[in-house]
Design an enzyme around this catalytic site. Sequence first.
Site, PDB file in Angstrom:
ATOM      1  N   HIS A  99      31.120  50.418  36.718  1.00 27.31           N
ATOM      2  CA  HIS A  99      31.674  50.449  35.356  1.00 27.31           C
ATOM      3  C   HIS A  99      30.701  51.282  34.532  1.00 27.31           C
ATOM      4  O   HIS A  99      29.487  51.236  34.760  1.00 27.31           O
ATOM      5  CB  HIS A  99      31.698  49.071  34.697  1.00 27.31           C
ATOM      6  CG  HIS A  99      32.473  48.012  35.410  1.00 27.31           C
ATOM      7  ND1 HIS A  99      31.969  47.287  36.454  1.00 27.31           N
ATOM      8  CD2 HIS A  99      33.717  47.530  35.183  1.00 27.31           C
ATOM      9  CE1 HIS A  99      32.868  46.408  36.851  1.00 27.31           C
ATOM     10  NE2 HIS A  99      33.942  46.531  36.106  1.00 27.31           N
ATOM     11  N   ASP A 102      27.663  49.418  33.469  1.00 30.95           N
ATOM     12  CA  ASP A 102      26.697  48.985  34.505  1.00 30.95           C
ATOM     13  C   ASP A 102      25.554  49.987  34.591  1.00 30.95           C
ATOM     14  O   ASP A 102      24.413  49.621  34.844  1.00 30.95           O
ATOM     15  CB  ASP A 102      27.305  48.970  35.921  1.00 30.95           C
ATOM     16  CG  ASP A 102      28.559  48.154  36.041  1.00 30.95           C
ATOM     17  OD1 ASP A 102      28.706  47.206  35.267  1.00 30.95           O
ATOM     18  OD2 ASP A 102      29.384  48.473  36.929  1.00 30.95           O
ATOM     19  N   GLU A 266      42.222  42.897  45.302  1.00 27.33           N
ATOM     20  CA  GLU A 266      41.009  42.114  45.546  1.00 27.33           C
ATOM     21  C   GLU A 266      41.382  40.749  46.130  1.00 27.33           C
ATOM     22  O   GLU A 266      42.262  40.059  45.613  1.00 27.33           O
ATOM     23  CB  GLU A 266      40.242  41.947  44.226  1.00 27.33           C
ATOM     24  CG  GLU A 266      39.027  41.051  44.387  1.00 27.33           C
ATOM     25  CD  GLU A 266      38.087  41.108  43.197  1.00 27.33           C
ATOM     26  OE1 GLU A 266      37.935  42.189  42.580  1.00 27.33           O
ATOM     27  OE2 GLU A 266      37.500  40.063  42.885  1.00 27.33           O
ATOM     28  N   ASP A 337      33.255  44.049  46.108  1.00 29.35           N
ATOM     29  CA  ASP A 337      33.179  43.446  44.771  1.00 29.35           C
ATOM     30  C   ASP A 337      32.749  41.997  45.005  1.00 29.35           C
ATOM     31  O   ASP A 337      33.533  41.061  44.861  1.00 29.35           O
ATOM     32  CB  ASP A 337      34.536  43.539  44.070  1.00 29.35           C
ATOM     33  CG  ASP A 337      34.432  43.169  42.598  1.00 29.35           C
ATOM     34  OD1 ASP A 337      33.342  42.716  42.182  1.00 29.35           O
ATOM     35  OD2 ASP A 337      35.425  43.324  41.870  1.00 29.35           O
TER      36      ASP A 337
HETATM   37  C1  XUL Z   1      36.753  41.386  37.946  1.00 33.93           C
HETATM   38  C2  XUL Z   1      36.775  42.536  38.853  1.00 33.93           C
HETATM   39  C3  XUL Z   1      36.217  43.798  38.311  1.00 33.93           C
HETATM   40  C4  XUL Z   1      36.941  45.016  38.769  1.00 33.93           C
HETATM   41  C5  XUL Z   1      36.471  46.288  38.108  1.00 33.93           C
HETATM   42  O1  XUL Z   1      37.240  40.227  38.499  1.00 33.93           O
HETATM   43  O2  XUL Z   1      37.192  42.437  39.978  1.00 33.93           O
HETATM   44  O3  XUL Z   1      34.863  43.862  38.625  1.00 33.93           O
HETATM   45  O4  XUL Z   1      36.832  45.186  40.143  1.00 33.93           O
HETATM   46  O5  XUL Z   1      36.489  46.205  36.734  1.00 33.93           O
HETATM   47 CO    CO Z   2      37.376  43.782  41.595  1.00 30.17          CO
END
Ligand code: XUL
Ligand code: CO
Length: 439
Positions: A99, A102, A266, A337
Amino acid sequence: MSYFKNVSKIQFEGAGSKNPLAFKHYNENEVVNGKTMKEHLRFAVAYWHTLTMDGSDPFGKSVMVRPWETVSGLDLAKTRVEVNFEFLEKLGAPYYCFHDRDIAPEGSSLKETNENLDVIVGKLKEGMKQTGVKLLWNTANMFSNPRFVHGAATTSNADVFAYAAAQVKKGLETAVELGSENYVFWGGREGYESLLNTDMGLELDNLARFFNMAIDYAKEIGYTGQFLIEPKPKEPTTHQYDFDAATTIAFLQKYNLDKHFKLNLEANHATLAGHTFEHELRVARINNMLGSVDANQGDPLLGWDTDEFPTDIYSVTLAMYEILENGGIGSGGVNFDAKVRRGSFAPEDLFYSHIAGMDTFAKGLKVASKLIEDKFFENLLAERYASFKTGIGADIVAGKANFKTLEAYALAQTGEIQNKSNHLELTKAQINEYLYNTK
Ligand code: XUL
Ligand code: CO
């Protein structure tokens, strides 16, 4: 200057190795299903969990004060760039993700914030050139700063919408500068706390307006990377608009945006939505929307996003099956992540955790590849749906049937309809055999 003096380049030692700093299954040059593991998996390290996460939680302060955190502000940001590349090189991960907030601290104005970013982006570019590491995706953090209290593109405050647009504009310029292969939108606070004070129609229209502006600007500056949306059902808001794959695809189709986006899925977000990871990947795959994955796992006993490293071989195998059936992950990758637990505060835990995740995905890839080679699911489905291959089933699939012809068919049948057992437990036992026996 070395930040991980006790760690050298992680090598593949093979199954059975007891060396915690070696791969047991991830052998980057090994060919599986026609491609090397490195090409299949396209591993990425998440800057926010590896470089900036400090182990604090709602009940306690930071426990992960890293030995290199002796300076602050822009100086610390510069040091982290060096740590990042040493970590990536030693781990052998070809990609990273970040990001905007970050990598560089915010200044006292947007102009100053952008200047900080420029300094760090320059340093990242240099590091990428030296190491050959690439940027899988970048994104904008439009959720941490208090200005985003009511959201970013779905805020009730037009000034915030404008600020968010400026932030993504800069993000796209960064993507061009660093050759980012994808640009991610995760709608951090794009949702609502309560319908009592929410104009849902306006917020969703504004979100679509925002995405259209991003598409236009990317075109204007020649950014050709893939746009990705990352669904998540809740947290931080009560209800997030990009709830899951199906909801996000419906949104994109409604606003004619579907050809411009794919999904970054995710595992832990799937759990929060009440789905399995493989369900989310399947929904995206059958809609030609599978773009990338955020690899982690949640705790099914907890209702929040724990972002644990993925070690559940069963789930990862089924995820890899979806990816292989998709013809690969395209310009996406497998981004960790994931964060080490608060109690795993030693710097070497950053290596142990990534090795665990990479080995799990490598093994999952092998098992999934064997399932495909043996036509395991293909044969199972062909048998289960055989009735749609001939006779009335073939007519239905070919569009030759209607309610009248089907009624005539049903009336002509004598006796009870016969169904067959689907032997689901046998299927599960057979998949276990693949997991036990695939070398
Ligand atoms: C939050 C998440 C984020 C995204 C990118 O749950 O997964 O870190 O991957 O903004
Ligand atoms: Co994520």
